[in-house]
Design an enzyme around this catalytic site. Structure first.
Site, PDB file in Angstrom:
ATOM      1  N   SER A  56       0.799  -1.223   0.000  1.00 39.11           N
ATOM      2  CA  SER A  56       0.000   0.000   0.000  1.00 39.11           C
ATOM      3  C   SER A  56       0.831   1.274   0.000  1.00 39.11           C
ATOM      4  O   SER A  56       0.309   2.345  -0.306  1.00 39.11           O
ATOM      5  CB  SER A  56      -0.955   0.012   1.189  1.00 39.11           C
ATOM      6  OG  SER A  56      -0.243   0.096   2.400  1.00 39.11           O
ATOM      7  N   HIS A  96       1.240   4.280   6.859  1.00 35.14           N
ATOM      8  CA  HIS A  96       0.646   5.118   5.816  1.00 35.14           C
ATOM      9  C   HIS A  96       1.046   6.579   6.004  1.00 35.14           C
ATOM     10  O   HIS A  96       1.549   6.969   7.049  1.00 35.14           O
ATOM     11  CB  HIS A  96      -0.876   4.991   5.800  1.00 35.14           C
ATOM     12  CG  HIS A  96      -1.355   3.754   5.109  1.00 35.14           C
ATOM     13  ND1 HIS A  96      -2.670   3.388   5.088  1.00 35.14           N
ATOM     14  CD2 HIS A  96      -0.696   2.794   4.410  1.00 35.14           C
ATOM     15  CE1 HIS A  96      -2.812   2.258   4.415  1.00 35.14           C
ATOM     16  NE2 HIS A  96      -1.618   1.875   4.002  1.00 35.14           N
ATOM     17  N   ASP A 122      -7.930   6.205   4.504  1.00 30.45           N
ATOM     18  CA  ASP A 122      -7.979   5.017   5.372  1.00 30.45           C
ATOM     19  C   ASP A 122      -9.214   4.911   6.259  1.00 30.45           C
ATOM     20  O   ASP A 122      -9.259   4.036   7.122  1.00 30.45           O
ATOM     21  CB  ASP A 122      -6.749   4.991   6.280  1.00 30.45           C
ATOM     22  CG  ASP A 122      -5.474   4.699   5.533  1.00 30.45           C
ATOM     23  OD1 ASP A 122      -5.540   4.211   4.404  1.00 30.45           O
ATOM     24  OD2 ASP A 122      -4.394   4.969   6.104  1.00 30.45           O
TER      25      ASP A 122
END
Length: 181
Positions: A56, A96, A122
């Site tokens: 990701s 992230h 998210d």
């Protein structure tokens, strides 16, 4: 069959050799724990090293990259920084990028995150009803990385038989080498 070989090697050793082996193992474990605790103190993070488990965050980080984290509470987190955070109900921390910082009138700061390789933010990953990541969810910020060195961790999680075989082989090699010396 391999486990039996380890026990055979143990039976052939005298008491002094067995005590010496267990003392060596205890020293290795104690040293590893001291290094880990030292890294925790220096980095300010309960988890100073993490492995990227998914794609990701590509192209910034790839699966298997080892990240080094810091988590100094006095440093403000800015949009664009890569953070590692843990959400209630999820076992695995998430790596992230912060895409938005929201400061409330009372001074409380919250963040919205997104994986670089993901289409949307998210919010679907957060627990139901949660729209932002709070500072107490953050384990640390990525400060450096070593590419692909964490792939061993991923392989052992993805293939448990490989992990078991590696453990048996390591034990057998360790005790077999001790018997020869």
């Amino acid at each position: 069959m391999e486990i039996q070989a380890v026990f055979d090697d143990l039976r052939r050793m005298n008491k002094r050799q067995v005590y010496f082996q267990f003392l060596n193992i205890a020293m290795i474990v104690a040293s590893a724990l001291m290094i880990w605790k030292g890294l925790m103190v220096v980095s300010g993070s309960e988890s100073p090293i993490v492995v990227v488990l998914s794609g990701s965050m590509e192209p910034a980080f790839f699966r298997g990259d080892l990240l080094f984290l810091t988590n100094y509470q006095e440093d403000e987190i800015q949009a664009g920084e890569i953070v590692v955070f843990k959400i209630e109900g999820r076992d695995i921390p998430i790596v992230h990028r912060v895409i938005k910082v929201h400061e409330k009138p009372d001074g409380k700061v919250k963040f919205l995150t997104k994986g670089d390789n993901n289409e949307v933010d998210d919010r679907e990953l957060y627990k139901p009803g949660q729209l932002w990541v709070e500072r107490n969810h953050v384990l640390g910020r990525a400060r450096g990385f070593v590419p692909y060195i964490g792939i061993v961790t991923i392989l052992m999680n993805d293939y448990p038989k490989l992990k078991n075989e590696l453990e048996v082989w390591t034990q057998h090699s360790f005790f077999h080498q001790s018997w020869k010396s």
